[in-house]
Design an enzyme around this catalytic site. Structure first.
Site, short mmCIF file in Angstrom:
data_model
loop_
_atom_site.label_atom_id
_atom_site.label_comp_id
_atom_site.label_asym_id
_atom_site.label_seq_id
_atom_site.Cartn_x
_atom_site.Cartn_y
_atom_site.Cartn_z
N SER A 196 45.00 -23.08 -39.79
CA SER A 196 44.83 -24.19 -38.86
C SER A 196 43.39 -24.17 -38.37
O SER A 196 42.88 -23.13 -37.94
CB SER A 196 45.80 -24.02 -37.70
OG SER A 196 45.32 -24.69 -36.57
N ASP A 236 50.92 -32.51 -37.93
CA ASP A 236 51.66 -32.48 -36.65
C ASP A 236 51.53 -33.78 -35.88
O ASP A 236 52.53 -34.39 -35.49
CB ASP A 236 51.16 -31.33 -35.76
CG ASP A 236 51.62 -29.96 -36.26
OD1 ASP A 236 52.47 -29.91 -37.17
OD2 ASP A 236 51.12 -28.95 -35.73
N ARG A 241 38.50 -30.19 -25.05
CA ARG A 241 39.81 -30.74 -24.64
C ARG A 241 39.78 -31.59 -23.38
O ARG A 241 40.41 -32.66 -23.35
CB ARG A 241 40.84 -29.62 -24.49
CG ARG A 241 41.19 -28.89 -25.78
CD ARG A 241 41.54 -29.81 -26.90
NE ARG A 241 42.09 -29.10 -28.05
CZ ARG A 241 42.07 -29.56 -29.29
NH1 ARG A 241 41.51 -30.73 -29.55
NH2 ARG A 241 42.61 -28.87 -30.27
N ASP A 297 45.93 -25.16 -25.82
CA ASP A 297 45.56 -26.57 -25.78
C ASP A 297 46.56 -27.43 -25.00
O ASP A 297 46.18 -28.39 -24.35
CB ASP A 297 45.35 -27.10 -27.20
CG ASP A 297 44.05 -26.57 -27.78
OD1 ASP A 297 43.12 -26.30 -27.00
OD2 ASP A 297 43.96 -26.41 -29.01
N1 ARG Z 1 42.14 -19.97 -29.62
C1 ARG Z 1 41.11 -20.92 -29.44
C2 ARG Z 1 41.18 -21.54 -28.08
O1 ARG Z 1 42.21 -21.52 -27.49
C3 ARG Z 1 41.03 -21.97 -30.53
C4 ARG Z 1 42.26 -22.73 -30.83
C5 ARG Z 1 41.90 -23.78 -31.81
N2 ARG Z 1 42.97 -24.24 -32.64
C6 ARG Z 1 43.06 -24.09 -33.98
N3 ARG Z 1 43.98 -24.72 -34.60
N4 ARG Z 1 42.24 -23.31 -34.66
O2 ARG Z 1 40.19 -22.03 -27.60
#
Ligand code: ARG
Length: 391
Positions: free
Chosen positions: A171, A13, A93, A122
């Site tokens: 992912s 991506d 983040r 995110d």
């Molecule tokens: N759902 C989790 C969060 O929002 C993890 C997201 C992480 N992304 C991934 N591609 N696994 O904190």
């Protein structure tokens, strides 16, 4: 000349974002930033190599230490759990976003970009920081709703080496605190995760005989493991290894994302599970009953903001100030037994303990038991009054 700074992971991506930012958004110069927050070193290296071949300018930042002191230690002090589960991605983040904004500043860029989609958390966590800086924000993945097929073809047309399969399996997002795995077949919450998705933890069934580890805490944060003083990054990395061998810290959760979507998420977080259990236990030895009760509410509010990436909200600072005040006494030692997926505190001590063996024991003590007779007469007093009235 228009310049954009992109949060770059090395994945498909964000790789596709580089030519897209030029072709679809008319930027002349794309600067990529890889943030090392403790994901595997090979991943950081691969992302760095790839970025150097496709971006106009590239930065790789080692943020591990800042991540630990600025985000993971606070999370330990706050017993940081969202919906009962360890935070992970959420904690990294804001730091990544802030560092990218700093680079944009020094590079006199015009905009900041990320490769998040419009479904997850995110995008919110990046943008809440990005938007506070005054730069334009671009999110090609969210704007364009691209299919994986299209991305792979577009990447190869643009000379971007693609090592992924057309069939996206899962992912993954990793940092020093947690590894999260989502997507693919895991989106069916009735699908049992196959063993192969786990990389940090052995299956509890295959884990060896139990061990007991020693943790020392000072002012709410871990400072030593098995008698050896370690910096936070090394201590957490070591605990991830030890805990992983014992199958500690696997989570399979249905999680409420900020937007309201429910998602099925799998996590691995051995060190976090061990440290949070040990820290919480030590607090119960040291803090007053009233502090513990009130702090549980503060902790929950803190974790909610952390999950949403709202670390610049004034309330976050207010809550953190309260939490830090309580941690001034949270110094002591905890022993944790690791065995086949469980991390159980088996011993604790502190010079600040409110616990007194002398007071609680049945033998001779400075408490005259008869003193509590008056107290017990009033215990449940109002309930007795109600019972009388209702008769
Ligand atoms: N759902 C989790 C969060 O929002 C993890 C997201 C992480 N992304 C991934 N591609 N696994 O904190």
């Amino acid at each position: 000349m228009k310049t954009v700074v992109l949060a770059y992971s090395g994945g498909l991506d964000t790789s596709v974002c580089i030519p897209l930012l030029k072709e679809q958004y008319d930027y002349d110069r794309v600067i990529t930033v890889v943030a090392d927050v403790g994901q595997p070193a090979s991943e950081v290296d691969d992302a760095t190599k790839r970025a150097k071949t496709i971006a106009d300018e590239h930065y790789t930042l080692d943020l591990k230490e800042e991540f630990v002191t600025g985000y993971l230690f606070p999370s330990i002090k706050a017993n940081g759990l969202y919906e009962g589960y360890v935070l992970g991605t959420a904690l990294a983040r804001p730091l990544i976003a802030k560092k990218i904004a700093e680079i944009a500043e020094s590079e006199k860029a015009d905009a900041l970009a990320h490769g998040c989609t419009g479904k997850g958390n995110d995008q919110l966590r990046f943008e809440v920081v990005f938007r506070a800086t005054g730069f334009d924000v671009v999110a090609p993945m969210r704007d364009m709703n691209l299919t994986r097929e299209w991305e792979i073809d577009y990447a190869s047309d643009h000379g971007i080496p693609v090592t992924v399969s057309r069939e996206k399996i899962w992912s993954v997002d990793e940092n020093l605190w947690s590894r999260s795995i989502e997507g693919g077949r895991l989106e069916d919450p009735y699908f049992i995760p196959p063993e192969e998705i786990y990389e940090w933890t052995a299956s509890p069934e295959a884990a060896p005989d139990p061990v007991i580890i020693d943790l020392a805490f000072e002012n709410g944060v871990p400072v030593a493991l098995n008698g050896i003083v370690l910096d936070g990054v090394s201590l957490i990395a070591k605990l991830n290894k030890i805990g992983g061998v014992h199958g500690i810290g696997r989570t399979d959760a249905i999680e409420d994302r900020v937007l309201g979507l429910k998602a099925r998420e799998i996590y691995e977080h051995p060190a976090a599970t061990i440290l949070l259990s040990a820290h919480r236990d030590l607090e119960s030895l040291i803090l007053t009953r009233d502090e513990l009760r009130f702090k549980a509410m503060v902790d929950a509010a803190w974790a909610e903001l952390a999950y949403m990436g709202l670390v610049d909200d004034p309330l976050y600072a207010d809550l953190s100030a309260f939490i830090d005040e309580t941690q001034k006494r949270v110094t002591g030692d905890v022993k944790v037994r690791l065995y086949k997926g469980s991390a159980i505190v088996v011993a604790r001590r502190s010079d600040f303990a409110l616990y007194s063996e002398e007071l609680v024991s049945f033998g001779e003590s400075s408490i005259d038991q008869k003193d509590s007779e008056g107290f017990s007469k009033y215990h449940g007093f109002q309930a007795r009054l109600v019972q009388k009235i209702m008769k």
